[in-house]
Each structure stands twice: as C-alpha cells, then as structure tokens.
Design an enzyme around this catalytic site. Structure first.
Site, PDB file in Angstrom:
ATOM      1  N   GLU A   1       0.806  -1.228   0.000  1.00 10.53           N
ATOM      2  CA  GLU A   1       0.000   0.000   0.000  1.00 10.53           C
ATOM      3  C   GLU A   1       0.836   1.274   0.000  1.00 10.53           C
ATOM      4  OE1 GLU A   1      -2.760  -0.456   3.238  1.00 10.53           O
ATOM      5  OE2 GLU A   1      -3.572  -2.326   2.447  1.00 10.53           O
TER       6      GLU A   1
ATOM      7  N   GLU B   1      -6.258 -10.522  -1.261  1.00  7.34           N
ATOM      8  CA  GLU B   1      -7.115 -10.328  -0.082  1.00  7.34           C
ATOM      9  C   GLU B   1      -8.560 -10.263  -0.566  1.00  7.34           C
ATOM     10  OE1 GLU B   1      -5.751  -7.115   2.401  1.00  7.34           O
ATOM     11  OE2 GLU B   1      -3.652  -7.504   1.908  1.00  7.34           O
TER      12      GLU B   1
END
Length: 373
Positions: free
Chosen positions: A155, A261
């Site tokens: 991220e 995810e």
C-alpha cells in the site's frame, strides 16, 4: 436405509451441501491458479479445529493475517515474537502448501520506534534504512526456503492521484524506500518470489501509479514476480471491466497478478471510497449493520452471482494469474466484521459461521466446471 436418513437430516439442516464427489476449491482450479486463505493464530495453532479441517480440504496456499507484520513479529528493537509466525510456516510445510509472507514494509502496524530515536524524534535516512535491512534480513532469513513469496511493500500508492503515499517511509528515506526493501528481500532469499501489494488497483490512477513503481523497480534490475491486487470488493463496485483492465495492464509488465485479499462485502458502506484503508473507521450505526439475523436469500443470490462473475473473469485470465487468496476462512473470522465499523455481522466469504459452504461456493465451483465443458 440408515445412511439415507442421516443424509436427509443433514441436508435439512444445511450440513450436507458439499457431497463427497464435489471438488474442493484447490481441486477445481488445480490447472488454473492456487486458491488460498489468510490464517489467524487460532488456525495455525490448531485451536479452531473445524477451520483447520476446512483449510486442509479447500486450499493449497496460505497467507498470514497478522503474524508477520512488523508490529506483531518485531514489537521492540531487540525483541522478535517468532512463535505465531513459526506456527504459521510449520502449518504450511506440514500440509505442502505454497506459503506467502505478508508483509515486510507497510505504513500501518509498524511500531513508532522504527521511525524514532530515543528522544522520539525522526531518525535519519541511514538509520531507518539500516533498521529496514536488519528487519528484512531477520524475518526473510529465518524463513528462507520455507516462505515461497513475500508481499515486500504494501500500500505505497496514494488513493487520490496514484503518486507515492505520504508515509514516514517516504518522508525519511525518499521514493527509493520501495526499491531498497525489494533489494534487501531479494538478497535475504534470492529464490523467493517478490510482490508489490495494494488495494483499489482497479482504479485507473492507482493502476498507473503501480505500473510506474514496478517499472522503476524493473529498471533497477529488481525481480518483481507479481502485483497483488487486494480484492476487497462490493456487490457492484468495481465493475468486471475495471478489474479486467488492471489484470491486462499489469500482465503487460511481464509480471503475474495475485488476488491477495479477496472478499465481497454485502453490507452498506459508510465510506465513499472502495478499498481497505484500515485507518478509516466509523462509529456504530444500525443502518450499516442490517443483516444481524442472517443474510436474506435475495442478497445471498446477489453474492453468489457476484462471485461467479468474478471467478469467470479469473478463469478467463488464468494464464496471467498465479493465486487467489481469500482474506479469511469463514464469515465468523472475517476482518469485515470490525471494519470500517466494529461489531458488524458480515458475510463476505464462501463459508458461513457454521463452517458450511454458502450458495456462492457452488457457483464458484460451477465456473470451473463450465470452463472445462
């Protein structure tokens, strides 16, 4: 006759959904990609026995929910908490699974001491690089040859414009912090696959920012095996076309795509954003927790259709995809029960709170059958 009666009773209570002849997820997609789940400490420690049985039957790859993030594994400068991570890796080895490490460098769940000196002031670039290198050497080195692939940087791309996210890593080290992390990881285990991982990569701005980052790593000769697209999706957002555009664009870089995810949130979203920024949370509000007594059949059907559409897309691009990992095993242990609002009753996965396959499971299996027919 007794067996027939037992089966009828099980079916009546929803316990006989998967027949012995029904393939598992890993079997259904064996020729396409790995299918896995994120495990918590109760799973790898054997305390959740029903989940363990489900994991062994359905999945051939695993990721750790928290045990290998910096805070849990390296909470103090000279302290490592190896037990949960050791259990996780041992579980994967014992069950002959593809073991993923998550994550080495992230702006969340990283202790303040990493970025500060004894007086609480920001450390220098050189000090922070040394701490990063020491951490990666210790963690990757401990599991060299045992963990097969690492989410090296997590991220790092900004939500708004696709630039680099403003974090302490960026502020102190500069834009090459990502390259340094990949260099250290590759040196610690030259045979491990290295990944960049992020959410909302279906968005054009984040997609382009990720492509720019990966190209910069490739220009330095750094091996990037895959880009991890966190599949934290809703019932309508993103569109199939948006997901597909990123799969195709990333594959043109010469890398694979991992859906790292994966889950589908059926609850109303208090945020206008789609993604997984764990810093964005909201207070209790009943209008965002509407299925406390169970999921209505109409929504169950929407969830099944959504999973079928996305897995049809995955199968279409199986040559570009290495891995699909669900973020959790059953609805009971999904992170979405507590994000972005704590205490919600969420239904994002293929297995319910009683460890039973939901209708969406059958639809996912059917996508593999249809592709082969």
């Amino acid at each position: 006759m007794k067996k027939i009666i037992i089966k009828a009773c099980l079916a009546a209570f929803g316990l006989g959904f998967v027949q012995k002849s029904e393939p598992s997820l890993k079997e259904a997609f064996a020729k396409d990609f790995y299918v896995g789940a994120a495990l918590n400490n109760a799973h790898v420690g054997g305390r959740d026995e029903k989940a363990v049985a489900l994991i062994k039957k359905q999945f051939n790859t695993i990721s750790p929910e928290n045990s290998l993030k910096w805070g849990p594994v390296h909470p103090q400068p000279n302290t490592y908490n190896w037990k949960p991570a050791d259990d996780y890796v041992a579980f994967g080895q014992q069950n002959k699974m593809f073991v993923v490490g998550h994550t080495l460098v992230w702006h969340q769940q990283t202790p303040n001491w990493v970025f500060e000196d004894a007086a609480g002031k920001p450390v220098s670039r050189e000090v922070l690089l040394k701490r990063m290198e020491d951490h990666i050497n210790a963690v990757v080195g401990r599991y060299k040859g045992k963990i097969h692939g690492w989410d090296v940087v997590n991220e790092a791309i900004n939500d708004q414009d696709g630039g680099m996210r403003k974090t302490k890593w960026l502020d102190i080290i500069g834009e090459d912090f990502a390259a340094k992390a990949f260099e250290f990881a590759h040196k610690a285990d030259p045979k491990a696959e290295l990944y960049y991982n992020d959410y909302s990569l279906y968005r054009a701005d984040k997609r382009e920012g990720t492509i720019k980052l990966v190209k910069s790593l490739q220009a330095k000769g750094i091996p990037v095996k895959a880009i991890g697209m966190q599949g934290h999706y809703g019932l309508t957002v993103p569109t199939i076309a948006q997901i597909e555009a990123s799969i195709v664009a990333f594959s043109k870089l010469g890398v694979k795509v991992n859906f790292t995810e994966f889950d589908i949130d059926v609850l109303p979203n208090p945020s206008r954003r789609q993604g997984a920024d764990i810093a964005e949370t909201f207070g209790q509000d009943e209008k965002f927790n509407v299925y406390t007594q169970g999921l209505p059949d109409s929504v169950q059907q929407k969830l099944s259709k959504r999973y079928a559409e996305i897995f049809t897309l995955f199968h279409k691009h199986a040559d570009k995809i290495d891995r699909i990992t669900f973020w959790g095993v059953t609805d009971a242990n999904s992170w979405l029960n507590n994000w972005p609002i704590k205490g919600r009753t969420s239904y994002p996965l293929l297995f319910d709170r009683n460890y039973q396959p939901k209708p969406a499971f059958r639809e996912v299996i059917n996508t593999a059958k249809k592709a082969k027919s």
